[in-house]
Structure formats: structure tokens, C-alpha cells
Design an enzyme around this catalytic site. Sequence first.
Site, mmCIF file in Angstrom:
data_model
loop_
_atom_site.group_PDB
_atom_site.id
_atom_site.type_symbol
_atom_site.label_atom_id
_atom_site.label_comp_id
_atom_site.label_asym_id
_atom_site.label_seq_id
_atom_site.Cartn_x
_atom_site.Cartn_y
_atom_site.Cartn_z
ATOM 1 N N HIS A 19 0.846 -1.190 0.000
ATOM 2 C CA HIS A 19 0.000 0.000 0.000
ATOM 3 C C HIS A 19 0.878 1.235 0.000
ATOM 4 O O HIS A 19 1.925 1.263 0.656
ATOM 5 C CB HIS A 19 -0.923 0.010 1.229
ATOM 6 C CG HIS A 19 -2.068 0.963 1.118
ATOM 7 N ND1 HIS A 19 -1.934 2.306 1.391
ATOM 8 C CD2 HIS A 19 -3.370 0.779 0.752
ATOM 9 C CE1 HIS A 19 -3.115 2.902 1.205
ATOM 10 N NE2 HIS A 19 -3.995 2.002 0.817
ATOM 11 N N ASP A 78 -7.762 -4.138 -0.863
ATOM 12 C CA ASP A 78 -8.290 -4.329 -2.215
ATOM 13 C C ASP A 78 -8.243 -5.793 -2.639
ATOM 14 O O ASP A 78 -9.123 -6.273 -3.356
ATOM 15 C CB ASP A 78 -7.490 -3.482 -3.210
ATOM 16 C CG ASP A 78 -7.616 -2.001 -2.935
ATOM 17 O OD1 ASP A 78 -8.748 -1.531 -2.773
ATOM 18 O OD2 ASP A 78 -6.577 -1.320 -2.862
#
Length: 428
Positions: free
Chosen positions: A307, A364
Site C-alpha cells: 500500500h 483491495d
Amino acid sequence: MSDIAEIKIDGKVYEFPIITGTEGERAIDISKLRDLTGHITLDFGYKNTGSTKSAITFLDGEKGILKYRGYPIEELAEKSSFLEVAFLLIYGDLPKGTQLEDFQAQVTKHTLIHEDMKKFLDGYPSKSHPMAQLSSLVCSLSTFYPESLDANSSPETMNREMIKLFAKFPTIVSFIYKKSLGHPLIYPKNKFDYVSNYLNMTFGQRTEEIEIDPVVVKAMNTLLILHADHEQNCSASTVRMVGSSDCNIYASVSAGIDALWGPLHGGANQAVIEMLERIKEDGGDTEKWINKAKDKNDPFRMMGFGHRVYKNFDPRAKIIKKACDDILEKLGINDPVLEIAKKLEEAALSDPYFVERKLYPNVDFYSGIIYRALGFPTDMFTVLFALGRLPGWIAQWKEMHENKEPIGRPRQIYVGHTNRTFVEPENR
């Protein structure tokens, strides 16, 4: 520690105040930099620039901390509901007494959309992307509620428009999904809570009543809570930027939807499934693709790992992993794509290459798996992300207005031609 920062330009020293947030974040206030020095700062992507003071969300990427209004995301995901978290984000505190019931009643009152909006929906091409439809339909709400266009409307009017948007959003999302299937639309029912109502409108049929699985409801609540806000990200800052021109809430959130659409933002969970499909079509050899990801000369990159903000781990990923495991166990789905996802997850959590680089499965990765398990097509994933992010967008828009923040107007460093003389067409 000094509360003043000094900047030396052409031999002259200028002083700028250092401000400290409630969680210890420190910033140099350069609001008067250009007036005092004639200089501006250059910060591509605004990675080091604070555009506002906000009391909504705190995020510490190094420590893996995410809090809404001071409450750790872990506690909210475990103990709260999406409706309650939405109230918290929008109004600043968890509801007390009958506040949650009153909020639910106000939302329930406004879940229907004007019948004319179905004409807009009918006019879209059958293959049009759901995010394009969502952005357009949300912006169109402002045509049905002209009172929202008055930038100086009363707090009561502004609150009513926020509730209308929050109430009608899941109805619009479900209608978009039903249209993609060619199925008749299912209208909202007042007997359901916010998330159950959305699931009924999405998976329900006019021919029969469906039973909504509590495990699915809990997973959806968790997903929406984890996506509800994420500080000054691309879409949130877009909502604030557009809203800073005194634009109405419907158009401001529509702009946020467009920002979320990109694969570098909300579209990442769709990219995860597309990557898994690609691996499946290639034969499903996960070791081959893991080695491709390790090869610095290979353009392939693993989607859904690591991330930009969280440097060690994504706190949301730990929570959503359990929800993912619960859904897959409950539904007992036999899907080769999900089997590939499990193998990639195992590799990322144990392979030294991924562990050392902190390329852990992020929110995600797991959200894409859950949405696929529930039966959503991949192009609906970002729309579902938007459904979760809505209360954060509303809260950001509300805070920006209440703070009376100035219109957003970034500066630039011009690098184009200087003086040029116009030449007539025949002489060019």
C-alpha cells in the site's frame, strides 16, 4: 522543540510557524510563503502537502493505524454497523439515546428516487460502465432538488440534502446492477436496515422473497465500514476541492466518484480480479507468476499487495481477511480464480521476497475476492467501494463548508515557452 521553521532564501531568513495535530503530526504552515518571499513550494502529487485541518480520520501509515473520529477501525469493524459509523463520520460522535433510530428513520424516509431517473438509466448503453452511470445519476439528483444549489442554505437544508444522498445512493447502485442483468428493479423496503435493504434490492426478485444471509450482511457491513473514509485521498480531496467552489453536494460527490474510478484508487480491487483471471487463463501456475513479480525486468506487478500509505501493514486487511474466510467457508464456493488468490496470499505471507518488502495482501485484494464470491461482476467492484466511501465524502464536504475554507487553487511552476510572436498561417 522549536515551534518555528526557518527558510533561507537569497540570504534572508523567513520564519514560519510549526503546528501540531492532536495525534502529534507536525506541519510547517507556509500559508504566507508566497506573500513574504515570492516563492511557492513544488510538491508533485501533494505527497508532503497538507491541504486542510480535519477532525474526521487519522491515519499513520508507518504504524498501521486508522481511526475514525478517534475510534480505532478494529473496534468499529467488530462492534459497530455501517449506519452507526456513517453517523459518527458525518456528525462527529457515536449516536446516543434514540439518535441512531432517528437517523435510520430519516434515511428510510428518503430511499426512493424520482421515477424520472429511471428514464436516465434506460438511456445508457447496455454495456456502459457502472461508474459512469453512478457519477451521472448522482450528479442528476441536484436537478430534482434545486434547493441544494443554494450555497448559503440553512444547516437544516444542508443536512436534509446529505441524508437524501446517503439514503438514495444504495437504491441507485442496486438499480445499476439490476439494469446490467436485464432484471426488473427492486424498490427499497422500510422493514430492512441500511445494508440489508441494499442486499435485498440487489439480489432480490419480484417473484419471491429472499432470505438474506446474516454472514453476508455482516461481511458487507465490515467492507463498507473499512472503506468509509481514508483521510485526504484522491477522491476525498476531490470532493473538498469541488465543494470549495460552493458546488452542491451531489455534484461534489459525483466528482469524487469519478476520482475513485481510476485503477490507482478505487479500481484496484477490480484490477486484482482481472490479474487472477489472467493467471487462470495462462494455466493457473501461480509459481510462474510469483517469479515474474520478483523479476525486476518483468513489467508484471502483483495487484492488491502492499500500500502506498501503509508501510508495514494495512490494518483493514487483517480485519477483512477474516470476513473473507467466513464468506468463502459459508458459501462453499468452488472457483478456480479464488483458489489462485489463496495461493498468492499464502506466498505473500510466507515468501521472504514479499515479507521483506512488506508486500502483504491489502484491503483491495480481499474485497475483490469477497465481491466475486458474492456474485458481483468485476466492473461493479468500484461502485461498491463508492457505496462504502459515501459517508466519508459527505463528512469531508460538510467539514469543508463548516470551516468556511477558501476555494482550492493550487499554484504551478510554468515551464513552457516564454514570449513568442504570432506568425500568420501562410508564413508558418
